[in-house]
Scaffold this active site. Structure first.
Site, mmCIF file in Angstrom:
data_model
loop_
_atom_site.group_PDB
_atom_site.id
_atom_site.type_symbol
_atom_site.label_atom_id
_atom_site.label_comp_id
_atom_site.label_asym_id
_atom_site.label_seq_id
_atom_site.Cartn_x
_atom_site.Cartn_y
_atom_site.Cartn_z
ATOM 1 N N ASP A 342 0.817 -1.216 0.000
ATOM 2 C CA ASP A 342 0.000 0.000 0.000
ATOM 3 C C ASP A 342 0.853 1.269 0.000
ATOM 4 O OD1 ASP A 342 0.957 -0.627 2.532
ATOM 5 O OD2 ASP A 342 -0.816 0.096 3.598
ATOM 6 N N ASP A 377 9.364 9.413 9.941
ATOM 7 C CA ASP A 377 9.276 7.970 9.736
ATOM 8 C C ASP A 377 10.422 7.486 8.840
ATOM 9 O OD1 ASP A 377 7.493 5.595 10.173
ATOM 10 O OD2 ASP A 377 7.507 5.595 7.980
ATOM 11 N N ASN A 378 11.168 6.515 9.333
ATOM 12 C CA ASN A 378 12.224 5.855 8.542
ATOM 13 C C ASN A 378 13.161 6.825 7.815
ATOM 14 O OD1 ASN A 378 11.655 3.067 9.028
ATOM 15 N ND2 ASN A 378 9.876 3.238 7.713
ATOM 16 N N GLU A 406 12.876 8.428 13.600
ATOM 17 C CA GLU A 406 12.443 7.056 13.881
ATOM 18 C C GLU A 406 13.280 6.141 12.992
ATOM 19 O OE1 GLU A 406 9.859 3.428 13.006
ATOM 20 O OE2 GLU A 406 10.455 5.018 11.632
ATOM 21 N N LYS A 516 -2.654 0.026 13.680
ATOM 22 C CA LYS A 516 -2.245 0.577 12.383
ATOM 23 C C LYS A 516 -3.286 0.293 11.301
ATOM 24 C CE LYS A 516 1.844 0.039 10.687
ATOM 25 N NZ LYS A 516 3.143 -0.541 10.269
ATOM 26 N N TYR A 517 -4.031 -0.796 11.454
ATOM 27 C CA TYR A 517 -4.916 -1.243 10.387
ATOM 28 C C TYR A 517 -6.396 -1.220 10.768
ATOM 29 C CZ TYR A 517 -0.357 -3.012 9.074
ATOM 30 O OH TYR A 517 0.987 -3.114 8.796
#
Length: 655
Positions: A342, A377-378, A406, A516-517
């Site tokens: 996704d 993020d990342n 992160e 998260k989902y």
């Protein structure tokens, strides 16, 4: 002079600190021969004020000198070290030996008188000092003064203090000027709480579907978060979520009707990174949420995830920002064995100028909505030079903006991100659980990397539920929270921690039914009524942090000893001269890191670390239970993991 600190190992970036942080300034300095030297630190604040600080020799045989200073002004400070021949200290040392031995007594007395007279002639010395120095010089020259009486002058601590404060110096050598970036306190200190706005106020309807929470319903949760003593509320991405390849519950590949998808799959017909998910409300609703949080004493931290869902507007408008595979498809994100169908990762090599301009626009957009903290993020999957540019550009305009990396990656990339400008970093704390692992980790973050890297000790995240928490039960949750709150200046928890949500998806390190989902409907009030929530424990930890400035420091942790391989002992001490209260503050933490047992052992404390000679008694109070004891060098402890697994002891100031 060699090896100055604070410093960044590469020498390519400035070291950093936060306002009020006790920073160790140190240097290696020596000279030829046996004459003694002194070392000064000359500090210049961003506003131009200059101050001089005397360093203390460590006496370790390596010619190292240190002083601690707590800068109180934001901005770029300049510092340099100045070494000098300390004529008084050299004379004092020689006179002590020679006069006592009857060797060259008259000569040593005259040399001392000359030094004292020269110091007394300095017009800007206080009058009382000048009179005392003149009198001491006269006593040394007086023929009626015996050598024994002359030694009293040599040993006079008041005279020595005059020269320590203002030495008679010669042969001064100055090091090169260096810089220290001092940022606002929140850049280094804070208690973070993470929640998903869509879950706060979400409701299950009669047909079994769930209606999303909104910024307005999430606002009702703010007083409870603030009441627990948290400073920062971190929100996962709040943007529209992609429809294409949307993930279902527990990361399944097919989403059902009503499944909300992962917030990190950013972008859909409703917009991209500058938009708000329609289910959450409008941009005006978000601004109202930020204002409500601020009224509760909370800062909002917003996720900055530079990636796109397949139906993000970027994919249509800027296909060159992504990687096209030989079959013509766009590569989706992977972290083997994990796959993120996704999400499309951005290829920063294809149009770096265009991507930079767009990301800067997005960050400025959210700053305009009241956001001053970004959890990135990342970041280790994007070019280091990009972050160096972005953070420098944003901080030049908004010095109070904070970026948290992160980056759960290898040590060198993680440290490189901190050196490039990230004010905070996630860390390996999550996976350091044994006594030996924690000792090594806490020493490292406090002393080896503290000049440029500030860890945020998150105890859990939506997709990190360690085996320690899975199988350690309630004791493990108390232990980890206590360690995070006391060892680091910044720490964080993800919502549900206080409910001990510790059931993992089989074969993974993630919570089952991961938020998260899907939506997460939690009964906060029911847990409080049943007495099963750890909310009061987290509240107490944050109360202790706010009351004790030693716990809001990073560089002041020292490891001590116990006779048990599961009993961890460390001390955090802040001297009175550096404390905002004007009083010294000392905390001793003794933790049973085995959540399955009761342990009893002897702990050994080197109390000289906090100014009490070894072997002397001192009083301690357990800030969790209120119990009080008299401690000394060696102390018996018993810690029951199923009751109170951690002592957080305040060392009482002697009356």
């Amino acid at each position: 002079m060699l090896l100055p600190r604070p410093a960044v190992p590469t020498g390519l970036h400035r070291p950093s600190a936060f306002v009020g942080e006790a920073v160790v300034f140190g240097v290696t300095a020596f000279r030829e021969g046996h004459d003694l030297i002194g070392v000064h630190l000359r500090l210049t604040s961003p506003s131009g004020a200059s101050s001089l600080h005397r360093l203390t020799p460590l006496g370790d045989g390596f010619d190292r000198w240190e002083v601690e200073v707590a800068p109180l002004e934001e901005g770029v400070w300049t510092f340099r070290f100045e070494a000098f021949a300390d004529d008084y200290a050299t004379w004092e040392h020689a006179a002590e030996l020679k006069i006592a031995a009857g060797v060259d007594s008259a000569l040593m007395r005259e040399m001392g008188a000359l030094l004292l007279t020269a110091a007394a002639a300095e017009k800007d010395r206080p009058a009382a000092q000048r009179r005392a120095l003149t009198g001491a010089a006269a006593a040394l020259r007086d023929e009626a003064t015996t050598d024994e009486e002359a030694l009293i002058v040599v040993r006079d601590p008041a005279i020595a203090a005059f020269f320590r404060e203002r030495p008679v110096a010669s042969l001064t050598t100055a090091g090169r000027p260096q810089e220290l970036l001092v940022e606002r306190e929140r850049a280094g200190v804070g208690a973070w709480y993470e929640f998903f706005p869509r879950s706060e106020g979400a409701k299950r309807l009669k047909d079994g579907t769930i209606k999303s929470g909104t910024f307005r319903t999430a606002t009702r949760r703010l007083p409870a978060v603030a009441a627990m003593g948290f400073d920062v509320l971190y929100l996962p991405p709040i943007h529209p979520i992609g429809e294409v390849n949307r993930k279902g519950p527990n990361n399944t590949l097919t989403a059902g009707e009503g499944d909300p998808g992962s917030p990190w799959a950013i972008g859909a017909a409703a917009g991209g990174h500058d938009a708000v998910h329609p289910d959450l409300g409008s941009l005006a609703d978000f601004r109202a949420f930020v204002r409500a949080a601020r009224a509760e004493g909370l800062e909002i931290a917003l996720d900055l995830a530079l990636q796109a869902a397949p139906d993000h507007p970027w994919v249509r408008e800027h296909p060159e920002w992504f990687t096209t595979l030989p079959d013509g498809s766009i590569a989706y994100a992977e972290n083997p064995p994990k796959k993120y169908q996704d999400i499309y990762p951005i290829n920063f090599d294809n149009d770096p100028a265009g991507i930079r301009a767009e990301v800067l626009r997005i960050v400025r957009h959210w700053i305009a909505q009241g956001v001053k903290i970004f959890r990135v993020d990342n970041p280790h999957t994007k070019p280091l030079q990009f972050w160096e540019w972005l953070i420098a550009t944003v901080n030049a305009e908004h010095p109070d903006v904070v970026f948290l990396a992160e980056a759960f990656t290898r040590p060198r990339p993680m440290q490189a991100l901190a050196q490039a400008g990230f004010q905070q970093s996630y860390s390996y704390f999550t996976w350091r659980n044994t006594k030996s692992e924690l000792e090594e980790f806490f020493h490292s973050i406090s002393h080896e990397t503290a000049d440029f890297m500030r860890p945020n000790l998150f105890v859990n995240t939506p997709d990190i539920l360690t085996e320690y928490l899975q199988y350690g039960g309630r004791p493990a949750y108390k232990i980890r929270a206590a360690l995070a709150a006391t060892a680091g200046a910044s720490y964080g928890v993800y919502a549900g921690y206080e409910l001990v949500e510790n059931v993992a998806r089989p074969g993974s390190e993630e919570n089952i039914d991961n938020e998260k989902y899907e939506y997460k409907l939690r009964d906060w009030d029911g847990a409080a009524s049943a007495g099963t929530t750890l909310g009061p424990y987290l509240t107490r930890l944050n109360e202790i942090r706010r009351a004790h400035p030693a716990l809001r420091q990073l560089r002041n942790l020292t490891i001590h000893w116990s006779d048990d391989d599961a009993i961890l002992v460390y001390v955090k001490h802040l001297p009175a001269a550096l404390s905002p209260t004007g009083q010294a503050d000392t905390i001793i933490v003794v933790a049973n890191v085995d959540p399955h047992s009761t342990r009893q052992t002897t702990v050994h404390i080197d109390s000289s670390v906090f100014g009490i000679p070894r072997g002397h008694d001192y009083a301690v109070e357990d800030l969790i239970t209120g119990a009080q004891w008299t401690w000394n060098q060696d102390n018996f402890v018993r810690l029951d993991a199923f009751d109170e697994p951690v002592h957080i002891l305040h060392v009482k100031e002697p009356r």
